[in-house]
Design a protein around this motif. Structure first.
Motif, PDB file in Angstrom:
ATOM      1  N   SER A 121       0.776  -1.113  -0.099  1.00 48.50           N
ATOM      2  CA  SER A 121      -0.006  -0.099  -0.027  1.00 48.50           C
ATOM      3  C   SER A 121       0.790   1.345  -0.057  1.00 48.50           C
ATOM      4  O   SER A 121       0.342   2.388  -0.161  1.00 48.50           O
ATOM      5  CB  SER A 121      -1.057   0.087   1.075  1.00 48.50           C
ATOM      6  N   PRO A 264      -9.968   1.661   1.592  1.00 49.89           N
ATOM      7  CA  PRO A 264      -9.810   0.192   1.521  1.00 49.89           C
ATOM      8  C   PRO A 264     -10.302  -0.302   0.261  1.00 49.89           C
ATOM      9  O   PRO A 264      -9.901  -1.421  -0.487  1.00 49.89           O
ATOM     10  CB  PRO A 264     -11.071  -0.328   2.534  1.00 49.89           C
ATOM     11  N   LEU A 265     -11.191   0.366  -0.390  1.00 49.57           N
ATOM     12  CA  LEU A 265     -11.562   0.026  -2.001  1.00 49.57           C
ATOM     13  C   LEU A 265     -10.450   0.351  -2.974  1.00 49.57           C
ATOM     14  O   LEU A 265     -10.169  -0.642  -3.839  1.00 49.57           O
ATOM     15  CB  LEU A 265     -12.948   0.886  -2.344  1.00 49.57           C
ATOM     16  N   ARG A 268      -7.692  -2.579  -2.346  1.00 50.31           N
ATOM     17  CA  ARG A 268      -8.156  -3.728  -2.925  1.00 50.31           C
ATOM     18  C   ARG A 268      -8.121  -3.642  -4.288  1.00 50.31           C
ATOM     19  O   ARG A 268      -7.599  -4.700  -4.969  1.00 50.31           O
ATOM     20  CB  ARG A 268      -9.728  -4.065  -2.488  1.00 50.31           C
ATOM     21  N   ARG A 271      -4.325  -3.875  -5.185  1.00 49.35           N
ATOM     22  CA  ARG A 271      -3.962  -5.305  -5.106  1.00 49.35           C
ATOM     23  C   ARG A 271      -4.061  -6.294  -6.267  1.00 49.35           C
ATOM     24  O   ARG A 271      -3.481  -7.087  -6.616  1.00 49.35           O
ATOM     25  CB  ARG A 271      -4.072  -5.881  -3.774  1.00 49.35           C
ATOM     26  N   LYS A 272      -5.337  -6.070  -6.785  1.00 51.73           N
ATOM     27  CA  LYS A 272      -5.762  -6.977  -7.743  1.00 51.73           C
ATOM     28  C   LYS A 272      -5.241  -6.737  -9.234  1.00 51.73           C
ATOM     29  O   LYS A 272      -4.835  -7.385 -10.147  1.00 51.73           O
ATOM     30  CB  LYS A 272      -7.357  -6.805  -8.054  1.00 51.73           C
TER      31      LYS A 272
END
Length: 274
Positions: A121, A264-265, A268, A271-272
């Motif tokens: 992050s 957080p979105l 996420r 990371r994808k």
């Protein structure tokens, strides 16, 4: 045998790395990447046009063209408008971070970050932290142009500083929306288009340009829930001493909500993608 192996075990590479490892790696690496973002901005000063010239253009256009019709005279409208222009411009300034991150993804820069021993992050957090300079610049440039046009703060320096810090804080939190969009869409142009569709209605369906009481009754309900409405009311109160009510608390609540939902979105989605 044991006397020979013990000193060697103490000097293994893993042991040395463990000793040299510093605490809080996310903060350390995020600050390093924020420095990268600042260097990139310094080398491309033309990227700061939206936070330097744009507030001046908006103030001149709206004050001298619409000021007499809206408020009766330009000075009165300037006092009313400047906090709104600051909130609008600082919100629009958050669009660039999503565009820049999407461009970096297209160029493969984040693939290099992926190969480094840093928290996943850190690139996103570093980019957001580095963007604070843009928000400080837009705040200073808006107030400077406003003062040249005749705007005056009616409270005190501490209240004015609090208003500036609140605007910068809101922009940092709103930037996570832009980061999320930048991680989800495929092109930087799409990021800019989507974010303008979000920020522009927020700017006009608010109390930025006219008092909320002058709007149609059905729109007043929308304006009451608009986060920019609360930010503008807070900044006006801190700059001019007008009634704020609980606008500061609503602004802080929106800041917490934006970070809690979109950070957080964005992580996420990042990371994808990598």
């Amino acid at each position: 045998m044991s006397t020979l192996t013990t000193p060697i075990a103490r000097h293994t590479p893993s042991a040395a790395i463990a000793v040299k490892k510093r605490p809080l790696p996310l903060i350390r690496h995020s600050l390093s990447l924020a420095k990268r973002s600042l260097i990139k901005t310094a080398r491309t000063p033309e990227a700061l046009i939206d936070v330097t010239l744009q507030p001046a253009i908006f103030l001149v256009i709206f004050v001298y063209i619409f000021g007499g019709a809206v408020a009766g005279d330009t000075h009165t409208y300037l006092q009313f408008l400047l906090p709104g222009i600051l909130a609008q411009t600082i919100a629009q300034g958050s669009i660039s971070i999503g565009v820049n991150l999407n461009t970096d993804m297209e160029k493969g820069i984040f693939d290099r970050f992926k190969s480094l021993p840093i928290p996943r992050s850190a690139p996103l957090v570093g980019s957001v932290v580095g963007d604070v300079v843009r928000y400080v610049i837009v705040t200073v440039s808006t107030l400077l142009v406003g003062y040249l046009m005749g705007f005056r703060i009616m409270t005190n320096p501490l209240s004015a500083l609090a208003g500036c810090l609140l605007a910068v804080l809101f922009a940092l939190c709103l930037s996570w929306v832009s980061v999320f969009v930048g991680m989800k869409v495929r092109t930087s142009g799409a990021v800019q288009g989507i974010m303008f569709l979000i920020v522009l209605p927020l700017s006009f369906a608010s109390n930025v340009f006219v008092p909320a009481a002058t709007l149609p009754s059905w729109m007043q309900h929308v304006v009451a829930w608009n986060p920019l409405t609360h930010l503008v009311a807070s900044v006006r109160g801190l700059f001019l001493g007008t009634p704020m009510g609980d606008s500061v608390y609503w602004t802080l609540a929106w800041c917490v909500g934006l970070v809690a939902v979109f950070m957080p979105l964005a992580m996420r989605a990042y990371r994808k993608k990598v």
